[in-house]
Design a protein around this motif. Structure first.
Motif, mmCIF file in Angstrom:
data_model
loop_
_atom_site.group_PDB
_atom_site.id
_atom_site.type_symbol
_atom_site.label_atom_id
_atom_site.label_comp_id
_atom_site.label_asym_id
_atom_site.label_seq_id
_atom_site.Cartn_x
_atom_site.Cartn_y
_atom_site.Cartn_z
ATOM 1 N N GLY A 1 0.808 -1.224 0.000
ATOM 2 C CA GLY A 1 0.000 0.000 0.000
ATOM 3 C C GLY A 1 0.834 1.264 0.000
ATOM 4 O O GLY A 1 0.560 2.211 -0.747
ATOM 5 N N VAL A 2 1.873 1.306 0.813
ATOM 6 C CA VAL A 2 2.731 2.493 0.891
ATOM 7 C C VAL A 2 3.472 2.708 -0.429
ATOM 8 O O VAL A 2 3.552 3.840 -0.936
ATOM 9 C CB VAL A 2 3.718 2.370 2.075
ATOM 10 N N VAL A 3 3.995 1.641 -1.013
ATOM 11 C CA VAL A 3 4.706 1.767 -2.287
ATOM 12 C C VAL A 3 3.767 2.271 -3.383
ATOM 13 O O VAL A 3 4.111 3.160 -4.165
ATOM 14 C CB VAL A 3 5.365 0.425 -2.681
ATOM 15 N N VAL A 4 2.560 1.710 -3.426
ATOM 16 C CA VAL A 4 1.590 2.116 -4.453
ATOM 17 C C VAL A 4 1.183 3.576 -4.264
ATOM 18 O O VAL A 4 1.051 4.323 -5.240
ATOM 19 C CB VAL A 4 0.365 1.183 -4.450
ATOM 20 N N LEU A 5 0.999 4.009 -3.037
ATOM 21 C CA LEU A 5 0.666 5.416 -2.794
ATOM 22 C C LEU A 5 1.775 6.344 -3.291
ATOM 23 O O LEU A 5 1.507 7.384 -3.886
ATOM 24 C CB LEU A 5 0.413 5.658 -1.307
ATOM 25 N N GLY A 6 3.025 5.971 -3.063
ATOM 26 C CA GLY A 6 4.151 6.782 -3.539
ATOM 27 C C GLY A 6 4.179 6.879 -5.055
ATOM 28 O O GLY A 6 4.357 7.960 -5.621
ATOM 29 N N ILE A 7 3.988 5.757 -5.720
ATOM 30 C CA ILE A 7 3.971 5.753 -7.184
ATOM 31 C C ILE A 7 2.797 6.587 -7.704
ATOM 32 O O ILE A 7 2.944 7.364 -8.651
ATOM 33 C CB ILE A 7 3.907 4.306 -7.712
ATOM 34 N N GLY A 8 1.639 6.443 -7.073
ATOM 35 C CA GLY A 8 0.461 7.214 -7.479
ATOM 36 C C GLY A 8 0.682 8.712 -7.349
ATOM 37 O O GLY A 8 0.287 9.492 -8.226
ATOM 38 N N PHE A 9 1.337 9.115 -6.276
ATOM 39 C CA PHE A 9 1.606 10.539 -6.078
ATOM 40 C C PHE A 9 2.488 11.083 -7.197
ATOM 41 O O PHE A 9 2.222 12.161 -7.749
ATOM 42 C CB PHE A 9 2.272 10.757 -4.712
ATOM 43 N N VAL A 10 3.529 10.340 -7.548
ATOM 44 C CA VAL A 10 4.431 10.769 -8.629
ATOM 45 C C VAL A 10 3.672 10.880 -9.949
ATOM 46 O O VAL A 10 3.840 11.841 -10.711
ATOM 47 C CB VAL A 10 5.624 9.799 -8.760
ATOM 48 N N MET A 11 2.798 9.922 -10.232
ATOM 49 C CA MET A 11 2.034 9.942 -11.483
ATOM 50 C C MET A 11 1.054 11.111 -11.528
ATOM 51 O O MET A 11 0.875 11.737 -12.572
ATOM 52 C CB MET A 11 1.292 8.614 -11.653
ATOM 53 N N ILE A 12 0.433 11.415 -10.421
ATOM 54 C CA ILE A 12 -0.501 12.555 -10.356
ATOM 55 C C ILE A 12 0.246 13.855 -10.637
ATOM 56 O O ILE A 12 -0.231 14.712 -11.390
ATOM 57 C CB ILE A 12 -1.225 12.596 -8.995
ATOM 58 N N GLN A 13 1.416 14.014 -10.038
ATOM 59 C CA GLN A 13 2.200 15.229 -10.271
ATOM 60 C C GLN A 13 2.596 15.357 -11.735
ATOM 61 O O GLN A 13 2.558 16.452 -12.309
ATOM 62 C CB GLN A 13 3.451 15.229 -9.380
ATOM 63 N N SER A 14 2.955 14.243 -12.353
ATOM 64 C CA SER A 14 3.324 14.256 -13.768
ATOM 65 C C SER A 14 2.136 14.659 -14.636
ATOM 66 O O SER A 14 2.269 15.458 -15.567
ATOM 67 C CB SER A 14 3.829 12.874 -14.172
ATOM 68 N N GLY A 15 0.951 14.118 -14.351
ATOM 69 C CA GLY A 15 -0.248 14.465 -15.105
ATOM 70 C C GLY A 15 -0.613 15.934 -14.970
ATOM 71 O O GLY A 15 -1.021 16.573 -15.937
ATOM 72 N N ARG A 16 -0.450 16.469 -13.780
ATOM 73 C CA ARG A 16 -0.745 17.890 -13.562
ATOM 74 C C ARG A 16 0.181 18.775 -14.386
ATOM 75 O O ARG A 16 -0.242 19.780 -14.961
ATOM 76 C CB ARG A 16 -0.617 18.240 -12.079
ATOM 77 N N LYS A 17 1.450 18.397 -14.466
ATOM 78 C CA LYS A 17 2.409 19.182 -15.256
ATOM 79 C C LYS A 17 2.033 19.151 -16.731
ATOM 80 O O LYS A 17 2.114 20.162 -17.425
ATOM 81 C CB LYS A 17 3.822 18.645 -15.068
ATOM 82 N N LYS A 18 1.629 17.985 -17.217
ATOM 83 C CA LYS A 18 1.261 17.872 -18.626
ATOM 84 C C LYS A 18 0.031 18.708 -18.954
ATOM 85 O O LYS A 18 -0.045 19.326 -20.012
ATOM 86 C CB LYS A 18 1.015 16.408 -18.997
ATOM 87 N N LEU A 19 -0.954 18.715 -18.068
ATOM 88 C CA LEU A 19 -2.155 19.511 -18.320
ATOM 89 C C LEU A 19 -1.879 20.998 -18.229
ATOM 90 O O LEU A 19 -2.434 21.780 -18.991
ATOM 91 C CB LEU A 19 -3.274 19.122 -17.351
ATOM 92 N N SER A 20 -1.023 21.403 -17.319
ATOM 93 C CA SER A 20 -0.730 22.839 -17.208
ATOM 94 C C SER A 20 0.126 23.320 -18.365
ATOM 95 O O SER A 20 0.129 24.501 -18.685
ATOM 96 C CB SER A 20 -0.046 23.143 -15.876
ATOM 97 N N ALA A 21 0.844 22.408 -19.023
ATOM 98 C CA ALA A 21 1.665 22.795 -20.174
ATOM 99 C C ALA A 21 0.812 23.126 -21.394
ATOM 100 O O ALA A 21 1.258 23.811 -22.298
ATOM 101 C CB ALA A 21 2.650 21.678 -20.516
#
Length: 122
Positions: free
Chosen positions: A77-97
């Motif tokens: 669970g902890v590992v998956v949460l960390g990966i999910g957080f990184v992916m969310i941040q990446s998606g936000r950057k792509k949308l703001s671009a």
């Protein structure tokens, strides 16, 4: 002189209408691009999520042979949460671009304003 001012007023009105049409078309194009990107992200995310759930269940079962069940689930669970957080941040950057600002229209309006100033000063 009066006819020149009338012509200038008519041409300016026509120019403004065309600039508004250009702005509408450009904004529509950018909104379509952003919408396609969001839809692709959502569908891909849902499919990947289904596969991820199965793989995570398998990982918990594997770790259960080495750790207590609760610890195996906690680690996964902890590992998956960390990966999910990184992916969310990446998606936000792509949308703001994706800039929704009609840059071409802004530039042509600036050019038109410069042209009008030179016409008036002559």
């Amino acid at each position: 002189m009066t006819s020149l001012l009338a012509d200038l007023a008519n041409e300016t009105t026509s120019l403004v209408r065309k600039e508004v049409e250009l702005a509408k078309a450009e904004l529509s194009e950018k909104a379509t691009e952003a919408g396609k990107g969001v839809a692709s992200l959502a569908i891909g995310g849902a499919v990947a999520f289904c596969g991820l759930l199965v793989l995570l269940a398998a990982l918990v079962l594997v770790l259960d042979t080495f750790l207590p069940s609760w610890a195996a689930a906690l680690v996964v669970g902890v590992v998956v949460l960390g990966i999910g957080f990184v992916m969310i941040q990446s998606g936000r950057k792509k949308l703001s671009a994706t800039s929704l600002q009609p840059t071409r229209t802004i530039e042509t309006v600036k050019d038109d304003a410069r042209w009008a100033k030179t016409q008036i000063s002559q």
